[in-house]
Write a protein that holds these residues in place. Structure first.
Motif, PDB file in Angstrom:
ATOM      1  N   LYS A  71       0.831  -1.211   0.000  1.00 59.67           N
ATOM      2  CA  LYS A  71       0.000   0.000   0.000  1.00 59.67           C
ATOM      3  C   LYS A  71       0.861   1.254   0.000  1.00 59.67           C
ATOM      4  CE  LYS A  71      -4.189  -1.865   2.051  1.00 59.67           C
ATOM      5  NZ  LYS A  71      -5.069  -1.926   3.219  1.00 59.67           N
ATOM      6  N   GLN A  72       1.971   1.221   0.734  1.00 56.43           N
ATOM      7  CA  GLN A  72       2.895   2.359   0.750  1.00 56.43           C
ATOM      8  C   GLN A  72       3.437   2.614  -0.656  1.00 56.43           C
ATOM      9  OE1 GLN A  72       6.298   1.754   3.328  1.00 56.43           O
ATOM     10  NE2 GLN A  72       7.360   3.561   2.544  1.00 56.43           N
ATOM     11  N   ILE A  73       3.774   1.551  -1.364  1.00 56.56           N
ATOM     12  CA  ILE A  73       4.299   1.691  -2.726  1.00 56.56           C
ATOM     13  C   ILE A  73       3.212   2.193  -3.670  1.00 56.56           C
ATOM     14  CG2 ILE A  73       5.227   0.398  -4.701  1.00 56.56           C
ATOM     15  CD1 ILE A  73       6.681  -1.379  -2.524  1.00 56.56           C
ATOM     16  N   HIS A  98       9.486   8.324  -4.033  1.00 59.08           N
ATOM     17  CA  HIS A  98       8.292   8.819  -3.342  1.00 59.08           C
ATOM     18  C   HIS A  98       7.941   7.958  -2.129  1.00 59.08           C
ATOM     19  CE1 HIS A  98       6.522  12.187  -5.672  1.00 59.08           C
ATOM     20  NE2 HIS A  98       7.260  11.701  -6.650  1.00 59.08           N
ATOM     21  N   ALA A  99       8.261   6.661  -2.208  1.00 63.65           N
ATOM     22  CA  ALA A  99       7.960   5.750  -1.095  1.00 63.65           C
ATOM     23  C   ALA A  99       9.028   5.786  -0.010  1.00 63.65           C
ATOM     24  CB  ALA A  99       7.807   4.321  -1.610  1.00 63.65           C
ATOM     25  N   GLY A 100      10.179   6.366  -0.333  1.00 63.26           N
ATOM     26  CA  GLY A 100      11.275   6.397   0.628  1.00 63.26           C
ATOM     27  C   GLY A 100      11.914   5.028   0.825  1.00 63.26           C
ATOM     28  N   VAL A 101      11.931   4.230  -0.257  1.00 61.08           N
ATOM     29  CA  VAL A 101      12.540   2.899  -0.208  1.00 61.08           C
ATOM     30  C   VAL A 101      13.472   2.760  -1.412  1.00 61.08           C
ATOM     31  CG1 VAL A 101      10.548   1.868   0.970  1.00 61.08           C
ATOM     32  CG2 VAL A 101      10.662   1.796  -1.541  1.00 61.08           C
ATOM     33  N   SER A 102      14.204   1.662  -1.462  1.00 59.02           N
ATOM     34  CA  SER A 102      15.075   1.424  -2.610  1.00 59.02           C
ATOM     35  C   SER A 102      14.261   0.878  -3.776  1.00 59.02           C
ATOM     36  CB  SER A 102      16.175   0.425  -2.244  1.00 59.02           C
ATOM     37  OG  SER A 102      15.609  -0.875  -2.098  1.00 59.02           O
TER      38      SER A 102
END
Length: 198
Positions: A12-14, A38-42
């Motif tokens: 959901k975050q993605i 935008h998700a703050g992930v790699s």
């Protein structure tokens, strides 16, 4: 069970990040990397959950339209009269300038591709089937109450109701004016009533 919940939360975050990226930059500019940013992930994390940009976007469109359908259906179900249901439907569709702007920027990008991408076409068809079901419910109840034209067919009239809603929202989007949002909502309501009323 906890692991499954975390996995769903990450998906959901993605999806939310993909929505933000599309609203900000548009379909063609979005990549797995911009979604990851935008998700703050790699990018690897995004790729772990989704095989491709297209996979993210297909699920995003399904999620977005499902959320809107559920919200509009719930709003209509809370009302007991045709007039109340119609007002609730239109109010729910006109969710607010910020929400409508973000959604329609993204949704119009998807619609532009729906005639060529079968997955988008299928999702869009299901969304409009849901919209037609809401409109048919409102029309049928209004006919039973004697406030809407009895000769109107739910099958042919229901799509027109959504066409008026989407048309008014797209026209509002083109004005770029938050102040005009309420006026477009009220005009939409008046136009639908004119279509349906005796």
């Amino acid at each position: 069970m906890v692991r499954y919940k975390k996995s769903e939360e990450k998906r959901k975050q993605i999806l939310h990040a993909a929505f933000q990226a599309l609203a900000a930059a548009g379909y063609d500019a979005v990549t797995l990397q911009t979604i990851a940013d935008h998700a703050g992930v790699s990018k690897g994390v995004v790729h772990y959950y989704f095989a491709s940009k297209e996979a993210v976007l297909v699920e995003l469109l399904e999620w977005l339209t499902g959320k809107i359908s559920a919200r509009e259906t719930a709003a209509v179900r809370e009302q007991t009269t045709a007039a109340g249901k119609l007002a609730a439907y239109i109010d729910s569709a006109f969710a607010g300038p910020s929400k409508n702007r973000s959604f329609y920027r993204v949704y119009l990008d998807f619609l532009a591709r729906a005639s060529r991408i079968e997955a988008y076409k299928d999702i869009n068809r299901r969304f409009y089937d849901s919209c037609a079901a809401i409109s048919a419910e409102v029309l049928t109840l209004g006919q039973q109450e004697g406030i809407f034209v009895r000769e109107l067919s739910p099958e042919t009239t229901a799509p027109l109701i959504r066409a008026l809603i989407d048309g008014c929202l797209i026209q509002w989007l083109m004005t770029g004016s938050d102040e005009d949002h309420t006026a477009f909502r009220d005009s939409c309501h008046a136009a639908v009533l004119k279509l349906l009323s005796i």
